[in-house]
Design an enzyme around this catalytic site. Structure first.
Site, short mmCIF file in Angstrom:
data_model
loop_
_atom_site.label_atom_id
_atom_site.label_comp_id
_atom_site.label_asym_id
_atom_site.label_seq_id
_atom_site.Cartn_x
_atom_site.Cartn_y
_atom_site.Cartn_z
N SER A 162 0.85 -1.30 0.12
CA SER A 162 -0.03 -0.05 -0.04
C SER A 162 0.89 1.37 -0.02
O SER A 162 1.94 1.42 0.47
CB SER A 162 -0.84 -0.06 1.37
N TYR B 5 -1.30 -0.85 10.33
CA TYR B 5 -1.21 -1.46 9.01
C TYR B 5 -0.17 -0.82 8.07
O TYR B 5 0.32 -1.45 7.37
CB TYR B 5 -2.73 -0.59 8.61
N LYS C 285 2.54 -3.14 5.80
CA LYS C 285 2.69 -3.01 4.31
C LYS C 285 4.12 -2.03 4.25
O LYS C 285 4.74 -2.82 3.25
CB LYS C 285 1.78 -1.65 4.02
N TYR D 263 -15.21 14.76 2.33
CA TYR D 263 -13.82 14.21 2.55
C TYR D 263 -13.18 13.78 1.03
O TYR D 263 -12.02 13.77 0.80
CB TYR D 263 -13.63 13.10 3.40
#
Length: 299
Positions: A192, A205, A209, A250
């Site tokens: 990612s 996370y 990654k 957003y």
């Protein structure tokens, strides 16, 4: 007379030099032809070896939806035998397998939690029992447990580490044992852009990654002598159920940060997986990380 003699000597020297140049050029040409012949022979052997990967056996983890689904369908459309892994979405995985078979490929579905070693070992046993080998592994399975570091509980950290990083390690270990015996294979890890730049609220996370990217480079170095390549793909914002639920205010901010001004599509990630996993032209690519992010992380 002396001048004439000197002139004659210069002419003779020029003739000899020209002769030497012609002989040198001739020798160089012969060497070039020989090298070209050896190169063509080597290239033919390499291409033949690499092309055997096409329509091979592929394992795609987390393949029941999203990017994993698109990858499995892409490989299936290429005529591959695809092991469609899922954790909880059995019906969706079976739908993917059905679509693969409709497109001319073969597929099996295997339920396995990629955070558990025993499940991973069983997955690869089922694949080899069915098809005898593994040619391509795409580590795509991943989970999120987002919150700020100061609020992150130990189990939120560990669960993400177990699936997103430790699971990738064990799956790659299992696949490369099979690939190394036949001295060919390709590993593609879905990382990612968060692993490249970090992200608030995703310490767990981002750590996994970034770890996957580093792990990929290590696999590439360790297994290059066995004919195995390893590369990672770092997607940015890819259209999914998650992006569909983003509040419009957003979403405008997100899209303004992407030079191409749109979300990526799962099929765009899948296309690169197909290239890295099956195409003979990708045989000289290893240890690389490819960002598919619409230019979001460009320097």
């Amino acid at each position: 007379m002396a001048a004439t003699s000197a002139c004659l000597s210069q002419q003779l020297a020029g003739v000899r030099a020209a002769g030497n140049m012609r002989r040198g050029a001739g020798n160089a040409l012969r060497l070039l032809r020989a090298a070209s012949s050896r190169s063509a022979a080597t290239s033919a052997k390499t291409t033949c070896s690499v092309q055997q990967l096409e329509s091979g056996v592929c394992v795609v983890t987390g393949a029941s939806r999203g990017i994993g689904r698109a990858i499995a369908l892409e490989l299936g459309a290429a005529g591959c035998k695809v092991a469609v892994n899922y954790a909880g979405s059995k019906d969706k995985a079976e739908e993917v397998a059905h679509l693969i078979e409709q497109s001319g490929g073969e597929a099996i579905t295997i339920g396995a939690n990629m955070g558990k070693l025993e499940d991973i070992e069983r997955l690869f046993k089922e694949v080899t029992d069915k098809w005898g080998t593994v040619d391509v592994l795409c580590n795509n399975a991943g989970i999120t447990r987002d919150t700020l570091m100061m609020r992150m509980k130990p189990e939120q950290w560990q669960e993400v580490i177990d699936v997103n990083l430790t699971g990738v390690f064990y799956a790659t270990q299992a696949a490369t044992k099979i690939m190394a015996k036949k001295r060919k294979g390709r590993v593609i890890n879905i990382a990612s852009v968060v692993g490249l730049v970090g992200n608030a609220g995703q310490a767990n996370y981002a750590a996994t990654k970034g770890g996957v990217i580093a792990l990929t480079k290590t696999v590439a170095r360790e297994f290059s002598g066995r004919g195995i390549t390893a590369n990672s793909i770092a997607p940015g914002f890819i259209a999914s159920d998650m992006t569909a639920a983003i509040d419009k205010k957003y979403e405008e901010m997100i899209l303004s940060s992407i030079p191409l001004g749109r979300y990526g599509q799962p099929e765009e990630v899948a296309g690169l997986v197909r290239f890295l996993g099956l195409d003979p032209a990708a045989a000289y690519i290893t240890g690389q990380t490819f960002a598919i992010d619409g230019g979001m992380t460009m320097c």
